[in-house]
Each structure stands twice: as structure tokens, then as C-alpha cells.
Scaffold this active site. Structure first.
Site, mmCIF file in Angstrom:
data_model
loop_
_atom_site.group_PDB
_atom_site.id
_atom_site.type_symbol
_atom_site.label_atom_id
_atom_site.label_comp_id
_atom_site.label_asym_id
_atom_site.label_seq_id
_atom_site.Cartn_x
_atom_site.Cartn_y
_atom_site.Cartn_z
ATOM 1 N N HIS A 164 0.831 -1.204 0.000
ATOM 2 C CA HIS A 164 0.000 0.000 0.000
ATOM 3 C C HIS A 164 0.872 1.264 0.000
ATOM 4 O O HIS A 164 0.734 2.133 -0.861
ATOM 5 C CB HIS A 164 -0.909 -0.030 1.237
ATOM 6 C CG HIS A 164 -1.853 1.124 1.335
ATOM 7 N ND1 HIS A 164 -3.173 1.043 0.944
ATOM 8 C CD2 HIS A 164 -1.676 2.395 1.773
ATOM 9 C CE1 HIS A 164 -3.767 2.216 1.137
ATOM 10 N NE2 HIS A 164 -2.873 3.055 1.644
ATOM 11 N N GLU A 165 1.786 1.336 0.960
ATOM 12 C CA GLU A 165 2.615 2.539 1.083
ATOM 13 C C GLU A 165 3.576 2.668 -0.098
ATOM 14 O O GLU A 165 3.892 3.776 -0.534
ATOM 15 C CB GLU A 165 3.382 2.538 2.409
ATOM 16 C CG GLU A 165 2.500 2.447 3.662
ATOM 17 C CD GLU A 165 1.396 3.500 3.736
ATOM 18 O OE1 GLU A 165 1.553 4.575 3.118
ATOM 19 O OE2 GLU A 165 0.367 3.231 4.390
ATOM 20 N N HIS B 104 1.866 4.548 -2.750
ATOM 21 C CA HIS B 104 2.018 5.995 -2.531
ATOM 22 C C HIS B 104 3.427 6.438 -2.932
ATOM 23 O O HIS B 104 3.620 7.461 -3.583
ATOM 24 C CB HIS B 104 1.805 6.333 -1.046
ATOM 25 C CG HIS B 104 0.377 6.274 -0.585
ATOM 26 N ND1 HIS B 104 -0.619 7.009 -1.174
ATOM 27 C CD2 HIS B 104 -0.220 5.576 0.426
ATOM 28 C CE1 HIS B 104 -1.778 6.772 -0.542
ATOM 29 N NE2 HIS B 104 -1.558 5.898 0.429
ATOM 30 N N GLU C 76 -4.488 7.807 -3.175
ATOM 31 C CA GLU C 76 -4.994 6.545 -2.643
ATOM 32 C C GLU C 76 -5.271 5.541 -3.770
ATOM 33 O O GLU C 76 -5.236 4.329 -3.546
ATOM 34 C CB GLU C 76 -6.265 6.825 -1.827
ATOM 35 C CG GLU C 76 -6.695 5.713 -0.914
ATOM 36 C CD GLU C 76 -5.809 5.519 0.319
ATOM 37 O OE1 GLU C 76 -4.919 6.358 0.576
ATOM 38 O OE2 GLU C 76 -6.005 4.507 1.017
#
Lengths: 495, 495
Positions: free
Chosen positions: A262-263, A266, A292
């Protein structure tokens, strides 16, 4: 130096300060000794004040005005930067210093009372502070100005151009589809228990595996790193310094791995701006809903797809031998387990948006004055029952679970679901555009997909507003159909 | 607010900036991604400029003057703070901005040329830059002003009140004693080879052991931490945030352990100021010679004493099983091995001061104009031979080994030996004062010793100049006898 160059230099210096504040913050979350927090808070407040003062100073104002009256001599990118700097400046000067200080002070007290209320499971402890924050948020919206609803002004901070008028029907549509389908979706992974994957996963092995997979995603470790924190996040501390964090649990490798995916999503966005735009809005994320979309694309569309565990199972077993007792199919099913639960951050992909839509509707009503703070727990629990079919046992697992309201973050929640919608829509376009090349994914090679995102999303920074960016990249503004089809496809293949 | 309170607030803010710069620097050494260094350099330069501008601003000047003319209404500590703030202010304004920039630019180029010269083993690559730095250092001394020699003005930055007139006879005395005794000292550990301790020491075990021992020293991990860097250091990032770093080598645990003991000595000093003085000179280290006395006391007087390995051998074996093949006596002897070598930072305790005295004499002559840059290598090698009895093979292992000159750090080296002298002298007084209580050391309990240092050194911050601090704590100003007796005692017991 031209006025544009002077203005750019001003923002370069403001950037030094803001990145310094971001480092103070990163350090606070990662390595700051326990007793160092008080001094750090004062230090951060001081530097924030400095950064703010430079932004609202007369120099910046005059240079923006000079550049605006000289548009003819600026190229497209320069014009975009002026437009965005003007927005930053306006947003900062619209709030009187006295108001900003009152807002921050109220939040600082509210955060403490929220933490206590959650711990004690007593909503009343928090309710007075929440009322003040809602009142201040309405005032903030008035300072910013808006066309239709005050809530629009609050969302606009996180998602430029987003309005309740456009978002409400999308969310209503999505809510109905998910609620109707939920019982069936639960069935698809019904044979997987919560404890299915629990085992012994040494943290050193998790760290190694996360790093190998992040490298395969082409996250650049010469321009970034991964550390451990309680709450995972991604922060950009410089044009070549993007830091991810994750949380390790020794009996559950999925916590750290999926946080990292997830990160890293980003982080890949932050690493994907063009270097010639460094220090300008052309090298900044356009909105949280787009940010996101990147994190969820890598975490879910890639990381929870059947191909992922086909690719990575044998390598993962080298670092986490306990994984040998599972097949790739079992792992895929386990990381996609659908199970309605009370806590948003632990939710599966199917129910996640219901958590968001619940909050969105409450926030809208609170800001509009259609819902009173004292009625939040009752309404929350009733709505929750209607959507999830389960009874909220207490406020700690209900309306007190999230920190956002105590920080004055009204308008933030919807961007999480926008991220889901954008991510499915972008992934669909990438699949169509790449055709057979997306087959690369089958071998843990993500170069084609990343390239498509670089070309269609990352490189533009703040050039286009989110709706236009989506239109250009996918042919349509954000809509729920792609996310909905994606969910149906993913989970119908699971059974 | 009184003028004093206003001034204190000014320096509190300057402190926020300086501590922020220190964090940027710590992060640079510990965790900054490789490609992040360029941006970080610009960011640091910007913040340094900001901190400097605040210090030399009209506000600070006027408030200092106002406080100085109102001494009668200030208490002792406040008067001391005013005195020290005045010194900080004067030192900053005495150097014209244009000069500071030229100095920094010259050093930045010199550092690169020094690194190349060392790598290529060619002194000529560095010599032009070094000449410029010496010239600028003389100018700096002129700006600061001095009574006897320009070199005094340079030393005064690091060691207030230290002069060549007082230091030269001390160093001459010490040099003669050590040189005469050296052959005998070498004999005392003659049976220990360089590779004696080499083995497999897992880094996780080293980290754990270092932490246990640091805790026993009462280094407060709630107000500090230990990280890994190439060059160990200690930095204070806030009143409750003192960070040590160390270097790990998998086949030699002594590198990390003795660095940690050394840096923890610095750290205990920083953690030992009184909290009511936080943010003022009363809570700042008085000089490098005193700072270094603390690091060397814990590293050498405590850490290399026979009692140390009696106390720690069995615990150390739990974390580093390879240590089981040694007795405590063997370990003590090995960590005290005397062996003349070319590199200062690898020197044993007996020869260390010879390295310093060599540099001190060259620096004095260079600043006085009695030695020309081109003659450095010849003089270095000749002097070295005279003191150590061995032939310097090349400049990389001779006059090019240290970074200090390329950074304009003339006057810094002598503080290392002052640290040795002060440390022996303070340790002697502590032993006399504590009497049987110092026996605590036998059980790895350092509370009594730390308490004595807190009472006699740490709590005073910058209250007394170094000479007066030593006089108060030990009854005499710094002198070589204690260090000399300590060396003789330590090594005569070794044979």
C-alpha cells in the site's frame, strides 16, 4: 532573475521548511525517544509558524501578482505552477492567524479527549470537543467559501473539485450494490477462518521479503527506505527521499506485507514526478483520491490477485518457511477473506467502502446541522446494522474508532473510497492498453504497469484537476462501475 | 515579560533551529537514502543561514544590551547565561557574512580535494586548498582577536581559555614521558597479537550487549537511543533526546562496544544538565576538552579496567558466545594492547597522545607561519619516526589521514588529549572522594561514579570555564601527572 524565478526560489525555501517539518514528524513516529515528545511538539509548532509566515508574507503575494500579470511570457508548466501557488497562498491567507491557532489548540485538546473517550468507551468525554470542532469546521468552510454546501469546501482541501452533488449519487449507488451482494460475497471465502494464516513469521524474514517485493515493484531504495511504526504511512522528505513505514506482527506477515504494498503505491507516485519539476506543484500529488488510487492499486489489484501468490509463493517460502504449508490458491483466498467487522482499518475490500459511506453521510449531516453530536452513537449503530447486518457492541468499536474527527479532518474519509474507485478504473484502462504485456505480471515483473501509471498519472503532478486526470487517463471521470465489476470478478473467481 | 525572558525566548527559538539542523545532520549520517544528499545539503545550508540570521539580528543585540545594564536584577544563573549569549553573539557578528561564506565554500572544495588526495595518496592535490584554509584561519583569528598567538584564538572556540602558553609545556612534558616509556609499555601486552580477538560476533548480539551495558551506565534510553553509522558520534537533539551512534564489525565486537562506551560518556554528560536550565548555556557543554573527558573516562578508565571484564564476561558470553574461549584477564589485556600504529583513530591509549601532540605542534607552526604547507609531509614523517620509532609508508597513512584540516578545524585536535588528561584527573578525584563506594564498580554498578560526575561536572553546564571547573572538581587545573600515573598503573598491572 525573472519574477517567476524569484517566486520559484521563495517556494523552494518554503519547501525546505515543509520538508524539515516532515522529517521532524517522520522521526517522531519512528525513532524519537519517549521523553523527547514535548520538546518536539514545540519545535514543530515553531517551524510550522515559520513556514506559514513565509507563505503569507508580502514577497510571495507581490511575486504571484507580478507573474499573473505576465502570463504571456510563461510556458504551460509555469502557468500551472502559478495557478497552484496562488491556491496555496489564498488558502493560507483566508484563515486568520487567530482562527488557525484556535483550531489547532481545540484539536490538540480534542485529540487527548478522544483518546480518553475511546479508552474509557465513553462518547460523552469527547462530545463537547467534537461540537467545537464541527463549529470551527463550518467557520473554516465559510472562510474558504463554497458554492453549494459547506462540506464541499472541506472536501476540496483534500480532493480539489469534489462536491457532494457529484459524490452522493456515486456513493448511494455503490452502497446499494454492495449491501445487496454482501451475503453472497461472504460465502465466497466462507471456508477461511480468521486464524487461518496465523503462524510463526520471523520479522527479519518479513523485512527481507517486503524489500524484495518492493524492489520488484521498482520502488527505488536509493531514493527511499522502509522503517517500522505503529501506523504505516508514506512521506516525501525531498525529491529523492520517499519513506515508507509498516508494522510488523510476528504471527501475521500480511500486516507488514500489505502495508508495504500500500505505502509503496504511494511512494511510487511520489517517485514518479519528473525531476525537472522538483520543488514546484508540477511535482506534487494532485489529490488524496488519486494518491490513494495508487496505493490501493498495488496493494489490492496487484497484491491480492491470484497471479501475485503464483509469482511469489516460492520466494516467500525462502524467507518465511511457515508459508510452505499453504498453496498459492489458499494464500490468495486468505488475503481476500470477506468478513464484516466493526473496525474500518481491518476491513476487507468488499465491506471497506461501506465503512466510508457511513462516515461520509454522517459528516455531511453534521456539517449541515442536520445531525446533532449527541445523536451520533445511535445513528452510527443503526446505520451500521442496516449495512453490515451486525450489532455494534460499543462506541470504541463504533463512532469512536477513528482519530480523524478529533484532528478536524472533516472531508477526508471520502477520499479513501475515491481511491478505490479510481484505482479500479485506472487498472481497467491499464489492462486494456497494455494488452498481452500485462502478462508480465505473471512473472512478478511490474515494469509495464508502472510505466502506464507514470505516463498517465504520475508525470502530471498537479497539472490537471483529479476529474480531468481521470478523464484523460481512462476516458471517463471517476465512476463506481469499474470498482464494482472488479469486486464481482475478484470474488466470483474465489469460490 | 522581562528583557531576560524575552532574550531567553529568542534563544529558545534559535535552539529549535539548531536542533533541527542537528536532526537533519543525524538523519544524513544514519538513514538518508543515497540520492537524497544533494537536496539535504541545500536544506541544511538554508536552515543554517536562518539560525545565523536570528542570532545576529537586532532583537538579540538589543536584548543582550538591556540585560547587561540590568545585571543587578538577575540571579547568578541568569548572569551566566547573559555572559555566554553575549559570547555566542559576539563570535557570530565578528565574522563578516562574506567571510563566513568564503570560508565555507573553501572548506567544501577542500574536503573534496582532501578525499581525493587521500585516495590517490598525493599530498599536492590538497596542498593549495590547505594553504587557503590556513590563510583564512589566520584571518578568522584576527577577526576574533587574541592576546598572544593567533592559534590561541582558534583553540578558544573549542576550549575557552586554553592558550599555547599554558598547553605547550604540558604537552612537551607528556610527550617526553611517553616516548621514553614506550618500548617498555609495548612489552606489557607483547604476547597479544592484532588478530587475538577476531571471531564471529553476530551483530544482533553486539547490539543487545551494548544496550545492556549502556543501561548499567545509566544512559537513559527514554531520553536517547543508539543507531549505526560509519563514524560514531553523539548528538543532542533536545533536552530529552541524546543520540549515540556506533559502527558494527561482525568479526570484532570491540569496535562497537568501545565506541558505545565512548559516545555514552558524551551522552551521559548531555543527559546530566539540570532540566530547569534547558534551552540556556547553563545546560550546555562547556568545552570539548571537558566533553572528551567524559567519553574517555567511561571508555577507558571504566571500560578497559580489569574490573570491567570481571563484571561483564559472563553476561557478554550470553550474547556473544565466541567470548567463552577467553578469560576476563585475556580480554582486559587484549583491549589494552599497546602497539604503535600510523592511524590516530586506531591508536592505543599509550600512543594516542603522541598522535595529538604531533598535530598540535604542526598546527601551531602552520598558523604562526613557521612551517610551509609543502613541508608538511617531510616534517610529519620525521617527527613521527622520532616519537613512534616507525617509518610512515605514505601520506595517506600520514599527514592525509584526518579530515579536520579540510574542514577548517585548526585548534580542535588538542582537545582530544585534554580529554585524556581531564579524564584521569577527574577519575582520580572521584576515586578519592568515593572511597570504598567506588567498589560498586566491581559489580557493574556505576551509580556512585556517575553521581560524582553529575555533582562535580555535569550540573554546571557553562557556569565555570574549563580550568575553573577542573580546579573546583579536583583542586587543580588540568595537568599531565594524573594521566601519566594512570597509564603507568594500568599497564604495569598488565604484564
Amino acid at each position: 532573475m525573472t519574477d517567476y524565478e524569484k517566486l520559484k526560489a521563495q517556494f523552494r525555501e518554503i519547501g525546505y521548511l515543509n520538508r524539515t517539518i516532515a522529517l521532524l514528524d517522520w522521526d517522531h513516529e519512528t525513532y524519537l525517544p519517549a521523553k523527547g515528545v514535548d520538546y518536539r511538539a514545540d519545535q514543530q509548532a515553531f517551524l510550522s509558524g515559520m513556514a506559514h509566515n513565509r507563505l503569507v508574507g508580502i514577497k510571495v503575494k507581490e511575486l504571484i501578482e507580478a507573474c499573473e500579470s505576465d502570463q504571456a511570457n510563461l510556458n504551460t508548466h509555469e502557468q500551472i505552477n502559478i495557478r497552484e501557488w496562488r491556491k496555496d497562498y489564498d488558502r493560507s491567507v483566508k484563515l486568520p492567524t487567530e482562527f488557525v491557532e484556535r483550531f489547532e489548540k481545540t484539536c490538540s485538546l480534542a485529540k487527548a479527549s478522544w483518546a480518553e473517550a475511546r479508552r474509557e468507551n465513553k462518547f460523552e468525554i469527547f462530545s463537547n470537543h467534537l461540537e467545537q470542532i464541527i463549529d470551527l469546521s463550518r467557520q473554516k468552510a465559510d472562510y474558504y467559501g463554497y458554492e453549494q454546501t459547506a462540506y464541499d469546501a472541506l472536501m476540496d482541501v483534500y480532493e480539489p473539485g469534489c462536491t457532494t452533488e457529484s459524490l452522493s449519487p456515486v456513493f448511494a449507488d455503490l452502497k446499494k450494490s454492495i449491501v445487496d451482494w454482501l451475503p453472497e460475497a461472504i460465502e465466497t471465502t466462507g471456508d477461511i477462518t480468521e486464524a487461518f494464516l496465523k503462524d510463526d513469521y520471523p520479522i527479519a524474514g518479513q523485512i527481507k521479503l517486503n524489500e524484495i517485493i518492493s524492489r520488484a515493484l521498482e520502488f527505488d531504495f536509493e531514493s527511499g527506505r522502509i522503517d517500522a511504526t505503529t501506523h504505516p504511512f508514506c512521506t516525501e522528505l525531498g525529491p529523492h527521499d520517499v519513506r515508507l513505514t509498516t508494522r510488523y506482527e510476528a504471527d501475521d506477515f500480511t500486516v507488514s506485507l500489505y502495508s508495504v504494498l500500500h505505502e509503496a503505491g504511494h511512494g511510487l507516485y511520489e517517485q514518479g514526478f519528473k525531476s525537472e519539476h522538483a520543488g514546484t506543484p508540477m511535482a506534487e500529488a494532485v489529490s488524496l483520491g488519486i494518491h490513494e488510487s495508487q496505493s490501493r492499486l498495488w496493494e489490492n489489484k496487484v497484491g491480492r490477485a491470484p497471479a501475485f501468490w503464483n509469482d511469489w509463493h516460492s520466494i516467500a517460502c525462502e524467507h518465511l518457511p511457515a508459508l510452505k504449508r499453504f498453496t498459492p490458491e489458499q494464500l490468495t483466498k486468505a488475503v481476500n477473506r470477506v468478513s464484516p467487522s466493526f473496525i474500518r482499518v481491518e476491513a476487507d475490500e468488499v465491506t471497506y467502502d461501506l465503512h466510508i459511506i457511513l462516515r461520509y453521510e454522517l459528516e455531511k449531516a453534521l456539517i449541515a446541522g442536520d445531525l446533532h453530536v449527541k445523536d451520533i452513537p445511535g445513528v452510527w449503530n443503526e446505520q451500521f446494522k442496516g449495512m453490515f447486518g451486525i450489532e455494534v457492541p460499543d462506541d470504541t468499536q463504533g463512532c469512536l474508532q477513528d482519530i480523524h474527527w478529533s484532528m478536524g479532518g472533516f472531508g477526508y474519509f471520502p477520499t479513501y473510497s475515491l481511491g478505490n474507485l479510481n484505482s479500479a478504473q485506472l487498472y481497467d484502462s491499464a489492462q486494456k492498453a497494455l494488452g498481452p504485456r500485462l502478462g508480465d505480471l505473471q512473472n512478478g515483473n511490474y515494469h509495464g504497469l508502472l510505466g502506464w501509471l507514470r505516463t498517465n498519472v504520475h508525470q502530471f503532478g498537479k497539472q490537471y484537476p483529479p476529474a480531468e486526470l481521470m478523464q484523460n487517463a481512462t476516458g471517463k471521470p471517476t465512476q463506481p462501475d469499474y470498482h464494482w465489476s472488479y469486486l464481482k470478478d475478484r470474488f466470483s473467481s474465489m469460490g
